[in-house]
Scaffold this active site. Structure first.
Site, short mmCIF file in Angstrom:
data_model
loop_
_atom_site.label_atom_id
_atom_site.label_comp_id
_atom_site.label_asym_id
_atom_site.label_seq_id
_atom_site.Cartn_x
_atom_site.Cartn_y
_atom_site.Cartn_z
N CYS A 81 -18.89 40.99 -65.17
CA CYS A 81 -18.85 42.34 -64.62
C CYS A 81 -18.83 42.29 -63.09
O CYS A 81 -17.88 41.79 -62.52
CB CYS A 81 -20.01 43.17 -65.17
SG CYS A 81 -19.72 44.96 -64.98
N HIS A 184 -19.09 42.99 -70.68
CA HIS A 184 -20.40 42.36 -70.83
C HIS A 184 -20.44 41.59 -72.16
O HIS A 184 -20.66 42.20 -73.21
CB HIS A 184 -21.51 43.42 -70.84
CG HIS A 184 -21.75 44.06 -69.52
ND1 HIS A 184 -22.57 43.51 -68.57
CD2 HIS A 184 -21.29 45.21 -68.99
CE1 HIS A 184 -22.61 44.29 -67.51
NE2 HIS A 184 -21.83 45.33 -67.73
N GLU A 186 -22.75 39.73 -73.22
CA GLU A 186 -24.11 39.80 -73.75
C GLU A 186 -24.39 41.12 -74.48
O GLU A 186 -25.39 41.23 -75.21
CB GLU A 186 -25.13 39.59 -72.62
CG GLU A 186 -25.37 40.77 -71.71
CD GLU A 186 -24.29 40.97 -70.66
OE1 GLU A 186 -24.45 41.90 -69.84
OE2 GLU A 186 -23.29 40.22 -70.67
#
Length: 202
Positions: A81, A184, A186
């Site tokens: 990001c 993202h 994650e």
């Protein structure tokens, strides 16, 4: 070789660590280049403004480390990001220069009636160039984006995958051993796991 996640005050390093732990890769969060070993792979997450991120990296001596000490032929770096945007030369969002590891400028996304800013949500990718980072991806895989700026990369060969929100923009970039993901991983469930697993296995 181990994975080190850089915490420079504008990132969700713990979320990245938890995801890597879930898929079985040991990692640790670091705040100083003094905590890095010569063989470590580095992940640079990021949330927030470009200048704030660069100022924090400078204050923690990371900019000097990336410019003078990191071995870009033997080691690997993954920006996430804001961390991806910082890899470029500069940004419309601020006045400071970026790391300049991948040539290009960070620009603001276009707004129209059907595509508001920020770009938030799950998006598919279109692969443009081969990369070891995308080896396990399938056509229907989707990734979670939250951003108002995008990377306008100078060299098309550095664009691994694109996505779209009013315009097409790079979603994954790479130059040699430096990688960036605008989304993202994650927060992207099993699809993000594929990206992080591929990076861990480089």
């Amino acid at each position: 070789m181990s994975i080190k996640i850089i915490d420079y005050g504008v990132c969700n390093a713990l979320s990245v660590k938890n995801m890597l732990n879930r898929i079985g890769f040991p990692c640790s969060i670091v705040k100083s280049p003094n905590e890095i070993n010569i063989s470590d792979k580095l992940i640079l997450p990021g949330i927030g403004s470009f200048d704030n991120g660069m100022n924090n990296l400078k204050n923690l001596s990371w900019i000097s480390y990336f410019k003078n000490e990191f071995d870009y032929e033997k080691n690997y770096l993954l920006g996430l990001c804001l961390g991806m945007q910082i890899l470029l030369d500069d940004s419309e969002e601020g006045n400071l220069g970026g790391l300049g590891l991948i040539s290009g400028k960070v620009k603001k996304l276009n707004f129209d009636n059907n595509n508001k800013i920020p770009n938030i949500g799950w998006r598919k990718l279109t692969i443009k160039n081969l990369s070891l980072l995308t080896n396990e991806l399938q056509f229907d895989d989707q990734f979670y984006f939250v951003h108002s700026y995008y990377c306008d990369v100078s060299d098309d060969t550095s664009i691994v995958a694109i996505s779209s929100h009013a315009i097409s923009f790079p979603a994954i970039i790479q130059k040699n051993n430096v990688f960036g993901c605008q989304f993202h991983p994650e927060k992207s469930n099993i699809y993000g796991m594929k990206i992080l697993k591929s990076f861990a296995n480089l």
